[in-house]
Scaffold this active site. Structure first.
Site, short mmCIF file in Angstrom:
data_model
loop_
_atom_site.label_atom_id
_atom_site.label_comp_id
_atom_site.label_asym_id
_atom_site.label_seq_id
_atom_site.Cartn_x
_atom_site.Cartn_y
_atom_site.Cartn_z
N ASP A 286 1.06 -1.19 0.02
CA ASP A 286 -0.14 -0.05 -0.45
C ASP A 286 0.65 1.36 0.17
OD1 ASP A 286 -1.69 1.82 0.06
OD2 ASP A 286 -2.91 1.11 1.97
N ASP A 349 -10.75 4.18 -1.60
CA ASP A 349 -11.43 3.05 -0.72
C ASP A 349 -12.36 3.08 -0.44
OD1 ASP A 349 -8.49 2.79 0.35
OD2 ASP A 349 -8.75 3.34 2.03
C1 GLA Z 1 -5.07 2.92 2.34
C2 GLA Z 1 -6.06 0.58 1.62
C3 GLA Z 1 -7.06 -0.02 2.56
C4 GLA Z 1 -6.78 -0.49 4.01
C5 GLA Z 1 -5.30 0.77 4.49
C6 GLA Z 1 -4.70 0.26 5.57
O1 GLA Z 1 -6.62 3.14 2.76
O2 GLA Z 1 -6.07 1.83 0.44
O3 GLA Z 1 -7.88 -1.31 1.81
O4 GLA Z 1 -5.31 -1.14 3.65
O5 GLA Z 1 -4.93 1.55 3.97
O6 GLA Z 1 -4.05 1.29 7.02
#
Ligand code: GLA
Length: 528
Positions: A286, A349
């Site tokens: 990520d 997200d």
């Molecule tokens: C980001 C990702 C999410 C999750 C969070 C965890 O927002 O897009 O899917 O993994 O981080 O902190």
């Protein structure tokens, strides 16, 4: 008191008085001015802290400055009276998504209010979090302490070989949507048990993925360590494997993950080895604080992801590589594959709301031609069963994700699924669309006034037609048979409703159904 003694004593008494009640004159004027690190204990009692940095300017009783974020801080405004501080963030309107990105325009963040007191050189702050009041202690730091480290040299670009995994979109479960920071060893074991006992594993779900917040820091040799919630990652992986399942983990190319935990920055090869030694089968990587350090363009992001992609391949363990970069720099056009990715996020997200799922899901159709076996578009994980949408909306979610050949990564609590949730997540006829062995992309047949007709050919010559109703009232949705591929148009066909699990009679010139608000009728059309 002699006049000369009084001349000395009165100012001294004033200063002392101010000092004793906690306000030095300089403090009352400008003393808070500077850089502050506010440490907040993370959720889940794992012993870790999150650092939030502020740049504060104090002028008398007025507070201004920034909550430090990259590339731009979030302005703050407030007051400091006596020893009581109050300030609030003033979030700006987020910038438009980069050209070529399908990421939707983000709404402005909500303002955050901080209240607290100044005591012994520290600010004791309280703010309202999602699950109640969050307390933090802020101390003054240098400006340098608030800055990200300088970038590390990145590898020359090359095309990594295909790792041979994910010939169909990965299926499994991930902790984030349901648990966020509250996931722990017991929950993961419970989820592995439930994956098997609920029938999810028979339906094709394999991966049990631990998302952010398992990390602690590094040992003296620089090895990444787990926090209290995960006392023995190798033992946990062994347990998940003993159930016939596979296990996934999460990290970031930046020094910090999105939840502020330890990332893999500067330790990519070492971490890949650790993950392989633990028995990890899937890594979600990520971007997070990597964006504070590196340029946000395709060659740079490719190099960042290639670095970990190559490190994973060099472990010689089959590890699915999941790129999480929110659809930046048109990852689907090529660099996602070149950097070794088996899937890449194409959006921001998801959340457990119709607006979020609808906005994300229906913006993905044009990207379908870029997916191919081993390399999938990832519009984020499933929210089915988390309670924020209706059953019709969750059926739309499952249908849409399957038509898109999206990874099917459940995000709910598998230990307590209702029969309705099970019937959605384990609809074998819908999963078969997602997992079709010869991938052909979905296309939009028509899209008007929030009525969408999607069609996807399957390997056996049949097609699946999705009649979607995004409006707030039931609607008749139809598709002329002339829109079917030549192999089926004008022929005698069998039509099957994949949610009712029954054959339906639709012999006229149109395929049509009355579709509930936010719902779908999913039809499989085969030659008879
Ligand atoms: C980001 C990702 C999410 C999750 C969070 C965890 O927002 O897009 O899917 O993994 O981080 O902190």
């Amino acid at each position: 008191m002699t006049p000369s003694f009084r001349a000395l004593f009165v100012p001294f008494a004033l200063v002392l008085g101010c000092f004793l009640i906690g306000i030095r004159p300089s403090l009352a004027q400008t003393g808070l001015t500077g850089y502050w690190d506010s440490r907040t204990p993370n959720a889940g009692g794992d012993g870790t802290f999150r650092d939030t940095y502020f740049e504060i300017q104090q002028s008398g009783e007025t507070i201004s400055g920034n909550l430090i974020r990259r590339p731009n801080g979030i302005p703050i405004t407030g007051t400091f009276k006596g020893n009581v501080i109050h300030f609030v963030t003033v979030p700006p309107t987020p910038p438009a998504p980069p050209a070529g990105s399908t990421a939707p325009q983000r709404p402005p963040q909500r303002p955050i209010t901080f209240d607290g007191t100044y005591q012994d050189g520290k600010l004791l702050l309280e703010t309202q979090g999602r699950n109640g009041v969050v307390k933090s202690v802020a101390e003054k730091v240098t400006k340098e302490a608030t800055m990200p480290p300088p970038p590390l040299p990145l590898p020359a670009l090359k095309d990594l070989p295909d790792n041979g995994l994910a010939r169909t979109p990965p299926m499994g479960w991930n902790s984030w949507n349901k648990f966020a920071g509250r996931v722990d060893d017991a929950a993961v074991r419970g989820m592995a048990d439930a994956m098997v006992s609920s029938g999810m594993s028979k339906a094709g779900y394999v991966y049990i993925n631990i998302d952010d917040t398992w990390e602690l820091g590094r040992d003296a040799a620089g090895n990444i360590t787990t926090n209290k919630k995960f006392p023995d990652m190798k033992a946990l992986a062994d347990y998940v494997h003993s159930k016939g399942l596979k296990i996934g983990l999460y990290s970031s190319p930046g020094p910090k993950t999105c939840a502020g935990y330890e990332g893999s920055f500067g330790h990519e090869v070492q971490d890949a080895k650790t993950f392989a030694a633990w028995g990890i089968d899937y890594l979600k990587y990520d971007l997070c604080s990597g964006l504070d350090i590196y340029k946000d363009d395709a060659p740079t992001l490719q190099a960042i992801y290639q670095k970990m992609g190559e490190a994973l391949q060099e472990t010689h363990r089959p590890i699915i590589y999941s790129l999480c970069e929110y659809g930046r720099a048109t990852v689907w056009t090529g660099w996602g594959t070149k950097s070794g990715g088996n899937l890449w996020r194409t959006t921001g997200d998801i959340s457990d709301r119709w607006e979020s799922m609808d906005r994300i899901g229906f913006s993905q159709i044009k990207l379908a031609p870029y997916a191919k076996p081993g390399h999938w578009n990832d519009p984020d994980m499933l929210e089915i069963g988390n309670g924020g949408m209706t059953a019709d909306e969750y059926r739309t979610h499952m249908s849409l994700w399957s038509l898109l050949a999206a990874p099917l990564i459940a995000g709910n609590d598998l230990r307590s699924m209702t029969d309705e949730t099970k019937s959605i997540l384990m609809n074998a006829e819908v999963i078969a669309i997602d997992q079709d062995p010869e991938y052909q992309p979905v296309t939009s047949v028509s899209s008007k006034d929030k009525i969408e007709v999607l069609m996807r050919p399957l390997h056996d010559g049949s097609v699946v037609v999705g009649l979607f109703n995004r409006t707030d009232a039931p609607a008749d949705v139809q598709m002329p048979r002339s829109s079917l591929p030549a192999t089926l148009a004008g022929k005698k066909t069998a039509v099957r409703d994949l949610w009712k699990h029954e054959a339906v009679t639709m012999d006229g010139d149109v395929l049509q159904a009355n579709v509930p608000s936010h719902g779908v009728v999913l039809l499989k059309i085969s030659a008879r």
